[in-house]
Design an enzyme around this catalytic site. Structure first.
Site, PDB file in Angstrom:
ATOM      1  N   ARG A 116       0.807  -1.230   0.000  1.00  0.00           N
ATOM      2  CA  ARG A 116       0.000   0.000   0.000  1.00  0.00           C
ATOM      3  C   ARG A 116       0.841   1.283   0.000  1.00  0.00           C
ATOM      4  NH1 ARG A 116      -3.105  -3.043   3.495  1.00  0.00           N
ATOM      5  NH2 ARG A 116      -4.866  -3.961   2.411  1.00  0.00           N
ATOM      6  N   LYS A 138       3.500  12.450 -10.274  1.00  0.00           N
ATOM      7  CA  LYS A 138       2.587  11.620 -11.063  1.00  0.00           C
ATOM      8  C   LYS A 138       3.326  10.358 -11.484  1.00  0.00           C
ATOM      9  CE  LYS A 138      -0.138  15.131 -13.442  1.00  0.00           C
ATOM     10  NZ  LYS A 138      -0.528  15.560 -14.798  1.00  0.00           N
ATOM     11  N   GLU A 180      11.142  20.463 -23.161  1.00  0.00           N
ATOM     12  CA  GLU A 180      10.353  20.583 -21.922  1.00  0.00           C
ATOM     13  C   GLU A 180      11.033  21.527 -20.925  1.00  0.00           C
ATOM     14  OE1 GLU A 180       7.380  19.284 -21.629  1.00  0.00           O
ATOM     15  OE2 GLU A 180       7.306  17.335 -22.645  1.00  0.00           O
ATOM     16  N   LYS A 222       8.769  23.836 -12.251  1.00  0.00           N
ATOM     17  CA  LYS A 222       7.755  22.785 -12.078  1.00  0.00           C
ATOM     18  C   LYS A 222       7.466  22.569 -10.594  1.00  0.00           C
ATOM     19  CE  LYS A 222       5.938  18.359 -13.502  1.00  0.00           C
ATOM     20  NZ  LYS A 222       6.033  17.133 -14.305  1.00  0.00           N
ATOM     21  N   GLU A 232      -3.439  18.905 -10.155  1.00  0.00           N
ATOM     22  CA  GLU A 232      -3.886  19.392 -11.447  1.00  0.00           C
ATOM     23  C   GLU A 232      -5.161  20.180 -11.397  1.00  0.00           C
ATOM     24  OE1 GLU A 232      -3.085  18.587 -15.709  1.00  0.00           O
ATOM     25  OE2 GLU A 232      -2.780  16.958 -14.293  1.00  0.00           O
ATOM     26  N   ARG A 236      -1.231  24.073 -12.574  1.00  0.00           N
ATOM     27  CA  ARG A 236      -0.527  22.912 -13.115  1.00  0.00           C
ATOM     28  C   ARG A 236      -0.780  22.748 -14.614  1.00  0.00           C
ATOM     29  NH1 ARG A 236       1.349  17.469 -10.021  1.00  0.00           N
ATOM     30  NH2 ARG A 236       2.546  16.689 -11.759  1.00  0.00           N
ATOM     31  N   ASN A 240       1.155  22.306 -19.566  1.00  0.00           N
ATOM     32  CA  ASN A 240       0.722  21.699 -20.827  1.00  0.00           C
ATOM     33  C   ASN A 240       0.933  22.617 -22.025  1.00  0.00           C
ATOM     34  OD1 ASN A 240      -0.070  19.323 -19.615  1.00  0.00           O
ATOM     35  ND2 ASN A 240      -2.116  20.081 -19.180  1.00  0.00           N
ATOM     36  N   HIS A 243       1.164  21.301 -25.559  1.00  0.00           N
ATOM     37  CA  HIS A 243       0.794  19.890 -25.508  1.00  0.00           C
ATOM     38  C   HIS A 243      -0.546  19.571 -26.175  1.00  0.00           C
ATOM     39  CE1 HIS A 243       4.271  19.511 -22.992  1.00  0.00           C
ATOM     40  NE2 HIS A 243       4.061  18.214 -22.785  1.00  0.00           N
ATOM     41  N   HIS A 247       0.159  16.675 -28.486  1.00  0.00           N
ATOM     42  CA  HIS A 247      -0.380  15.310 -28.392  1.00  0.00           C
ATOM     43  C   HIS A 247      -1.020  14.886 -29.710  1.00  0.00           C
ATOM     44  CE1 HIS A 247      -0.495  15.684 -23.757  1.00  0.00           C
ATOM     45  NE2 HIS A 247       0.521  14.923 -24.115  1.00  0.00           N
ATOM     46  N   HIS A 260       8.181  12.680 -28.177  1.00  0.00           N
ATOM     47  CA  HIS A 260       7.259  13.557 -27.446  1.00  0.00           C
ATOM     48  C   HIS A 260       7.723  15.023 -27.469  1.00  0.00           C
ATOM     49  CE1 HIS A 260       4.420  14.967 -24.491  1.00  0.00           C
ATOM     50  NE2 HIS A 260       5.427  15.415 -23.766  1.00  0.00           N
TER      51      HIS A 260
HETATM   52  N1  LIG Z   1       5.096  11.417 -14.583  1.00  0.00           N
HETATM   53  C1  LIG Z   1       5.166  12.559 -15.251  1.00  0.00           C
HETATM   54  O1  LIG Z   1       4.840  13.636 -14.739  1.00  0.00           O
HETATM   55  C2  LIG Z   1       5.631  12.543 -16.666  1.00  0.00           C
HETATM   56  C3  LIG Z   1       5.909  13.748 -17.329  1.00  0.00           C
HETATM   57  C4  LIG Z   1       6.400  13.697 -18.624  1.00  0.00           C
HETATM   58  C5  LIG Z   1       6.597  12.468 -19.243  1.00  0.00           C
HETATM   59  N2  LIG Z   1       6.294  11.317 -18.582  1.00  0.00           N
HETATM   60  C6  LIG Z   1       6.512   9.995 -19.218  1.00  0.00           C
HETATM   61  O2  LIG Z   1       7.894   9.829 -19.435  1.00  0.00           O
HETATM   62  C7  LIG Z   1       8.083   8.972 -20.558  1.00  0.00           C
HETATM   63  C8  LIG Z   1       9.149   9.580 -21.444  1.00  0.00           C
HETATM   64  O3  LIG Z   1      10.315   9.695 -20.686  1.00  0.00           O
HETATM   65  P1  LIG Z   1      11.686  10.243 -21.285  1.00  0.00           P
HETATM   66  O4  LIG Z   1      11.436  11.397 -22.143  1.00  0.00           O
HETATM   67  O5  LIG Z   1      12.566  10.390 -20.120  1.00  0.00           O
HETATM   68  O6  LIG Z   1      12.161   9.096 -22.253  1.00  0.00           O
HETATM   69  P2  LIG Z   1      12.334   7.523 -22.098  1.00  0.00           P
HETATM   70  O7  LIG Z   1      12.214   7.033 -20.721  1.00  0.00           O
HETATM   71  O8  LIG Z   1      11.441   6.934 -23.135  1.00  0.00           O
HETATM   72  O9  LIG Z   1      13.854   7.354 -22.576  1.00  0.00           O
HETATM   73  C9  LIG Z   1      14.226   7.714 -23.892  1.00  0.00           C
HETATM   74  C10 LIG Z   1      15.285   6.754 -24.404  1.00  0.00           C
HETATM   75  O10 LIG Z   1      16.534   7.016 -23.779  1.00  0.00           O
HETATM   76  C11 LIG Z   1      17.102   5.812 -23.240  1.00  0.00           C
HETATM   77  N3  LIG Z   1      17.939   6.255 -22.127  1.00  0.00           N
HETATM   78  C12 LIG Z   1      17.525   6.757 -20.937  1.00  0.00           C
HETATM   79  N4  LIG Z   1      18.565   7.261 -20.259  1.00  0.00           N
HETATM   80  C13 LIG Z   1      19.664   7.068 -21.029  1.00  0.00           C
HETATM   81  C14 LIG Z   1      21.033   7.406 -20.889  1.00  0.00           C
HETATM   82  N5  LIG Z   1      21.477   8.107 -19.840  1.00  0.00           N
HETATM   83  N6  LIG Z   1      21.876   7.046 -21.871  1.00  0.00           N
HETATM   84  C15 LIG Z   1      21.419   6.387 -22.978  1.00  0.00           C
HETATM   85  N7  LIG Z   1      20.136   6.081 -23.190  1.00  0.00           N
HETATM   86  C16 LIG Z   1      19.273   6.415 -22.215  1.00  0.00           C
HETATM   87  C17 LIG Z   1      15.924   4.970 -22.940  1.00  0.00           C
HETATM   88  O11 LIG Z   1      16.289   3.620 -22.896  1.00  0.00           O
HETATM   89  C18 LIG Z   1      14.995   5.294 -24.112  1.00  0.00           C
HETATM   90  O12 LIG Z   1      15.345   4.550 -25.241  1.00  0.00           O
HETATM   91  C19 LIG Z   1       6.736   8.787 -21.207  1.00  0.00           C
HETATM   92  O13 LIG Z   1       6.231   7.524 -20.871  1.00  0.00           O
HETATM   93  C20 LIG Z   1       5.889   9.874 -20.565  1.00  0.00           C
HETATM   94  O14 LIG Z   1       4.521   9.503 -20.479  1.00  0.00           O
HETATM   95  C21 LIG Z   1       5.833  11.333 -17.313  1.00  0.00           C
HETATM   96 ZN   LIG Z   2       5.505  16.814 -22.165  1.00  0.00          ZN
END
Ligand SMILES: NC(=O)c1ccc[n+]([C@@H]2O[C@H](COP(=O)([O-])OP(=O)(O)OC[C@H]3O[C@@H](n4cnc5c(N)ncnc54)[C@H](O)[C@@H]3O)[C@@H](O)[C@H]2O)c1
Ligand SMILES: [Zn+2]
Length: 356
Positions: A116, A138, A180, A222, A232, A236, A240, A243, A247, A260
């Site tokens: 939990r 999140k 971002e 942020k 949100e 918050r 976006n 976005h 999206h 993205h």
């Molecule tokens: N929780 C939130 O508030 C929030 C906000 C924005 C995005 N997200 C989520 O985050 C995800 C995208 O995350 P991201 O942009 O970090 O990309 P990602 O996690 O998809 O990573 C991008 C690529 O880089 C590789 N990688 C990561 N670190 C590396 C490093 N140091 N060296 C070499 N390769 C590396 C990964 O294996 C992947 O292929 C999405 O699923 C999105 O929905 C969440």
């Molecule tokens: Zn984004």
């Protein structure tokens, strides 16, 4: 080595930022029991190895997971949870997620539901996760019905941002994630935007000092917004910016054509068009933003077919009969929400969007 900074991201959540931080990870990662469950990915293996050395002898579980977006599923959460339970995880143990946003979303959600809810920390290894995904609490996974539809608010206790962890990040991911970071500056911090704009060339060379300034600034933006408003509602939503169409562009490319951050760059370019018309954004400010976006690019061209984009805009969570809500920029550093912008206006802006 850059000086250590701390940014409060919530009542029990602190971001630590410095180059060389991963060698001192054990000083900042939080576990009430002192025991950690480490989850990383193949891409984040070098960073995970640095953490492992710092935590020697205190790692109860050490897993590497598939971090492709397609693997951000409940099945992944269940596998990690099962492994943790089999190792005898207790309520005072803590997860450490090392990787991009995919890893932190999966691990954070697992931490939210195992027993939990147990503590977790995150070591982001992409520009996108350092400036965005790791901050704000999140967590969650994707389902067939859409992205991020199952999840929980569960802020990490510590966020360890070490720009040297970016050394191995592929150039395209590095640049897309920076969109971002700049977005945060543009919506809320004119001084940061000016500073980052002046140092964009050095940032792109991954110079530690300039990169640290930009990342720390975007985390602070942020964190300030999330601190006001964890769940949100109004402020918050400013995050976006870019976005709404972002999206739609991302979906229109089946998540293959554009990363993205690249889709958000086009979404920002489109939002500049509407902002000039409706929010008084000056041509000078719009031009400065386009100059930065083109320095971060070049980004692949989006699909601008209005029929295709209209179908995705209709799916937007903020779509109503009168239109789709969006974030407009009044000036660099000042944004506001516009509740119902007619779909036609979005489609015109998509057509007009340009990065230079
Ligand atoms: N929780 C939130 O508030 C929030 C906000 C924005 C995005 N997200 C989520 O985050 C995800 C995208 O995350 P991201 O942009 O970090 O990309 P990602 O996690 O998809 O990573 C991008 C690529 O880089 C590789 N990688 C990561 N670190 C590396 C490093 N140091 N060296 C070499 N390769 C590396 C990964 O294996 C992947 O292929 C999405 O699923 C999105 O929905 C969440
Ligand atoms: Zn984004």
């Amino acid at each position: 080595v850059t000086a250590l900074r701390a940014i409060v991201c919530g009542p029990a959540s602190t971001a630590w930022i410095a180059s060389g931080l991963l060698e001192k990870a054990s000083e900042h990662l939080v576990s009430p029991s002192g025991r950690f469950l480490l989850v990383s990915s193949p891409g984040s293996a070098p960073a995970a190895e640095r953490i492992r050395r710092s935590l020697h002898g205190r790692i109860l579980l050490d897993l590497s997971i598939d971090d492709r977006e397609e693997a951000k599923t409940l099945a992944a959460v269940e596998r990690i949870a099962q492994a943790a339970l089999e190792m005898g995880v207790r309520r005072d143990d803590a997860f450490v997620a090392v990787g991009g946003g995919v890893v932190s979303d999966i691990v954070g959600f697992t931490a939210a539901i195992v027993l939990r809810g147990i503590a977790w920390s995150v070591v982001p290894t992409t520009t996108g996760s350092m400036s965005d995904a790791a901050i704000g609490g999140k967590t969650g996974v994707d389902t067939k019905a859409g992205k991020n539809l199952i999840g929980a608010f569960h802020p990490p206790r510590a966020i360890l941002i070490d720009p040297t962890a970016l050394a191995t990040l592929p150039e395209r991911d590095f640049r897309a994630g920076l969109v971002e970071a700049f977005k945060a500056a543009w919506i809320a911090d004119a001084a940061l935007a000016q500073m980052a704009e002046n140092s964009v060339a050095k940032v792109l060379e991954r110079k530690e000092k300039e990169l640290t300034e930009l990342l720390a600034g975007s985390v602070a933006v942020k964190a300030a917004i999330v601190n006001e408003d964890l769940r949100e509602s109004d402020r918050r939503r400013l995050l976006n910016f870019g976005h709404t169409l972002g999206h739609a562009f991302e979906s229109a490319g089946q998540y293959q054509r554009l990363k993205h951050g690249e889709a958000v760059a086009w979404g920002i370019a489109a939002a500049l068009e509407i902002s000039a018309r409706r929010a008084g954004l000056s041509a000078g400010d719009a031009g400065r933003i386009r100059t930065v976006l083109s320095a971060l690019g070049p980004f692949p061209e989006p699909d601008r077919d209005p029929r295709v984009l209209a179908s995705y805009l209709a799916l937007d969570k903020k779509a109503t009969a009168r239109g789709v809500a969006g974030v407009l920029l009044e000036a660099i550093g000042r944004a506001r929400i516009e509740e119902s912008l007619p779909t036609e206006e979005w489609l015109d802006a998509a057509r007009a969007a340009r990065l230079s």
